[in-house]
Each structure stands twice: as structure tokens, then as C-alpha cells.
Design an enzyme around this catalytic site. Structure first.
Site, short mmCIF file in Angstrom:
data_model
loop_
_atom_site.label_atom_id
_atom_site.label_comp_id
_atom_site.label_asym_id
_atom_site.label_seq_id
_atom_site.Cartn_x
_atom_site.Cartn_y
_atom_site.Cartn_z
N ASN A 11 0.87 -1.18 0.00
CA ASN A 11 0.00 0.00 0.00
C ASN A 11 0.91 1.22 0.00
O ASN A 11 1.50 1.55 1.02
CB ASN A 11 -0.90 -0.03 1.25
CG ASN A 11 -1.73 1.23 1.39
OD1 ASN A 11 -1.78 2.06 0.47
ND2 ASN A 11 -2.38 1.38 2.53
N LYS A 13 0.16 4.26 -0.19
CA LYS A 13 -0.46 5.45 0.40
C LYS A 13 -0.23 6.65 -0.52
O LYS A 13 -0.24 6.49 -1.74
CB LYS A 13 0.07 5.65 1.82
CG LYS A 13 -0.09 4.35 2.67
CD LYS A 13 0.12 4.51 4.13
CE LYS A 13 -0.09 3.18 4.83
NZ LYS A 13 0.05 3.23 6.27
N HIS A 97 -9.42 1.21 5.02
CA HIS A 97 -8.12 1.36 5.70
C HIS A 97 -8.29 2.29 6.90
O HIS A 97 -9.09 3.23 6.86
CB HIS A 97 -7.09 1.92 4.72
CG HIS A 97 -5.70 1.87 5.27
ND1 HIS A 97 -5.23 2.81 6.17
CD2 HIS A 97 -4.70 0.98 5.11
CE1 HIS A 97 -4.00 2.49 6.52
NE2 HIS A 97 -3.65 1.37 5.89
N GLU A 99 -6.62 4.67 7.96
CA GLU A 99 -6.43 6.10 7.67
C GLU A 99 -7.68 6.69 7.02
O GLU A 99 -8.03 7.84 7.25
CB GLU A 99 -5.18 6.29 6.78
CG GLU A 99 -3.91 6.04 7.58
CD GLU A 99 -2.76 5.44 6.81
OE1 GLU A 99 -2.74 5.50 5.57
OE2 GLU A 99 -1.86 4.88 7.47
N GLU A 171 -5.09 -4.78 10.56
CA GLU A 171 -4.04 -3.79 10.77
C GLU A 171 -4.27 -3.09 12.10
O GLU A 171 -5.10 -2.15 12.16
CB GLU A 171 -4.04 -2.77 9.63
CG GLU A 171 -3.79 -3.38 8.28
CD GLU A 171 -3.23 -2.35 7.30
OE1 GLU A 171 -2.21 -2.64 6.68
OE2 GLU A 171 -3.81 -1.27 7.17
N GLY A 177 2.87 2.37 10.80
CA GLY A 177 3.81 3.47 10.65
C GLY A 177 4.51 3.87 11.94
O GLY A 177 5.14 4.92 12.01
N SER A 217 3.84 -2.11 10.23
CA SER A 217 5.29 -2.16 10.40
C SER A 217 5.90 -3.51 10.01
O SER A 217 6.83 -3.99 10.66
CB SER A 217 5.68 -1.78 11.83
OG SER A 217 5.29 -0.45 12.11
P1 13P Z 1 3.32 0.44 7.65
O1 13P Z 1 3.84 -0.86 7.05
O2 13P Z 1 4.04 1.65 7.17
O3 13P Z 1 3.22 0.34 9.14
O4 13P Z 1 1.80 0.60 7.12
C1 13P Z 1 0.92 -0.45 7.20
C2 13P Z 1 -0.31 -0.12 6.45
O5 13P Z 1 -1.08 0.73 6.85
C3 13P Z 1 -0.54 -0.83 5.18
O6 13P Z 1 -1.83 -0.61 4.71
#
Ligand code: 13P
Length: 254
Positions: A11, A13, A97, A99, A171, A177, A217
Site C-alpha cells: 500500500n 499510500k 483502511h 487512515e 491492521e 507506521g 510495520s
Molecule cells: P506500515 O507498514 O508503514 O506500518 O503501514 C501499514 C499499512 O497501513 C498498510 O496498509
């Protein structure tokens, strides 16, 4: 028990310019040639999807969008319809997601409408769920995840059957992150819960076939232990999917 092909999904982002996106996909395609039975997927920002599709070329990297709207067309400024994703080469779409849920106030009800629209259009939804640290510390992890599953998958619940190609991504919000990864045991505990929930709602074939990805992560260093867990069928990778070296390191976890 049916075999579940592992999936490693990137992803991106809101990252990577046009040239960086093309270069990354080409490097991934080069790197995965010799690798075995793993589905590899990338999810660029909408605007870079066509360029990434052409860079994918004949390699079998799968392409996803990071979101979409549930309507087919109309006055929805800023939104993208399922058919537009299909026409531009997407086979999958990430929905719900954390976010999107936290920053853009998307609810499970909205996610559910998109899941239905995705299935009807022929796109495979990757439905994300996850608890915050506050919810985990309050002992509410399973209540929250159960409610997100109920809400986001209401379309399937009403039909009493789920598409076997649908994908669930767990997640934990506190691991996204942050550099904090759920331990393999913590992740396995939740994946087992999700699979039991699927079995309870849709029966053994569905719960045995549907892939459940872990995200938060994931790095080349922790991928092997996470992937060794019986109910973890892949990874949804954010930061570490942005360079070929780290993404290939995860794809090549065995
Ligand atoms: P990270 O791997 O940067 O923690 O992000 C995970 C994520 O949100 C994937 O959709």
C-alpha cells in the site's frame, strides 16, 4: 484444509512520483521472477494507476486502488467509481483502511456499500479492520473487530455467503507506521479470531479459503516469523513497500 496462496501487498499510500512508481514496479517485476508461489500486489495512488499498469507489463504483479466510491457515476466530485478502476487494470481495491476511517471519517456502513459495489463490478475487496491502542488496552479488541467485521461485511452477512476471493486485512492501528509490530503471537490470536468469526457466519469452506493479511510495520526482518503463523496468509505493507529492496525482502520471506 484448502491451500491459501500467500499474498504480499504494498500500500503505497500518498507516496512516490510517476518515475519512482514506474522504476519501483520494474525492479519488483525483475526481482520476483525467480520467486515461488506468492501473489504480489501494489496499490498506488489513483492518478498513477495507469502508469503503474503499463510498467507492470507482462509480469503478474496485481494492481489495486487504495479506495473507491460505491456509486457507478454521477455528481460525486473527487470520487472514483469501480468500473473506472477495472478499466485501468485494477483487480483489487483496498477498503476501510484505518487512515480512511480516522482521517476521512469513513464508517463500516460506507465500507460495506463499497464492498458490495466492488463485488458487483468484479473487483476483489481487501477489507481492513483494526483496533486502536486505547481499545486494546481497555480489553475491547475483539468487540471492536467483531463490530467492524459485522458492519463492513453486512452485504455478505445478508446473503449468508461471502465471496471466497474476498480478502481481510488486520491492521492494528497502533502498529501502522509506528515501528511497533504486533508480535506474531498477538497477530495470530486476532487472525484466529477473524477466521472463527468467518466460520461462524459463513461456514468452513469460506473460513478455510479466505486470506487474512497482517499489516503494521511489516519489514523483511519480521516477515518470516509473522508469515510462519497458521492464520497469517500475507502482509499489507506500507513504508517497507516503497523500495524494491525492502519489498522484495518481504516477498522473499521464506
Ligand atoms: P506500515 O507498514 O508503514 O506500518 O503501514 C501499514 C499499512 O497501513 C498498510 O496498509
Amino acid at each position: 484444509m484448502p491451500e491459501r496462496t500467500p499474498m504480499i501487498a504494498g500500500n503505497w499510500k500518498m507516496n512516490l512520483g510517476l518515475k519512482e512508481s514506474r522504476d519501483l514496479v520494474k525492479s519488483i517485476a525483475e526481482g520476483i521472477k525467480a520467486m515461488g508461489d506468492v501473489d504480489v500486489l501494489v496499490a498506488p495512488p489513483f492518478i498513477n494507476i495507469p502508469a503503474v499498469k503499463s510498467a507492470i507489463g507482462k509480469s503478474n504483479i496485481l494492481l489495486a486502488a487504495q479506495n473507491m466510491y460505491h456509486e457507478k457515476s454521477g455528481a460525486y466530485t473527487g470520487e472514483v467509481a469501480p468500473q473506472m478502476l477495472l478499466e485501468n487494470g485494477c483487480t483489487h481495491v483496498i477498503l476501510g483502511h484505518s487512515e480512511r476511517r480516522s482521517i476521512f471519517s469513513e464508517t463500516s456502513e460506507m465500507v460495506n456499500k463499497r464492498v458490495e459495489a466492488a463485488i458487483k463490478a468484479g473487483l476483489i475487496p481487501i477489507v481492513c479492520i483494526g483496533e486502536t491502542i486505547k481499545e486494546r488496552e481497555a480489553g475491547k479488541t475483539f468487540d471492536i473487530l467483531g463490530a467492524q467485521l459485522e458492519g463492513s461485511l453486512a452485504y455478505f452477512i445478508a446473503k449468508e455467503s461471502i465471496s471466497l476471493s474476498a480478502i481481510i486485512a488486520y491492521e492494528p492501528v497502533w502498529a501502522i507506521g509506528t515501528g511497533l509490530t504486533a508480535t506474531p503471537e498477538q497477530a495470530q490470536e486476532v487472525h484466529k479470531f477473524i477466521r472463527a468469526w468467518l466460520k461462524d457466519r459463513f461456514g468452513g469452506e469460506s473460513s478455510g479459503t479466505i486470506r487474512i493479511l497482517y499489516g503494521g510495520s511489516v519489514k523483511p526482518e519480521n516477515a518470516p516469523d509473522l508469515m510462519s503463523m497458521p492464520d497469517i496468509d500475507g502482509a499489507l505493507v506500507g513504508g517497507a513497500s516503497l523500495t524494491a529492496a525492502s519489498f522484495l525482502g518481504i516477498i522473499n520471506y521464506k
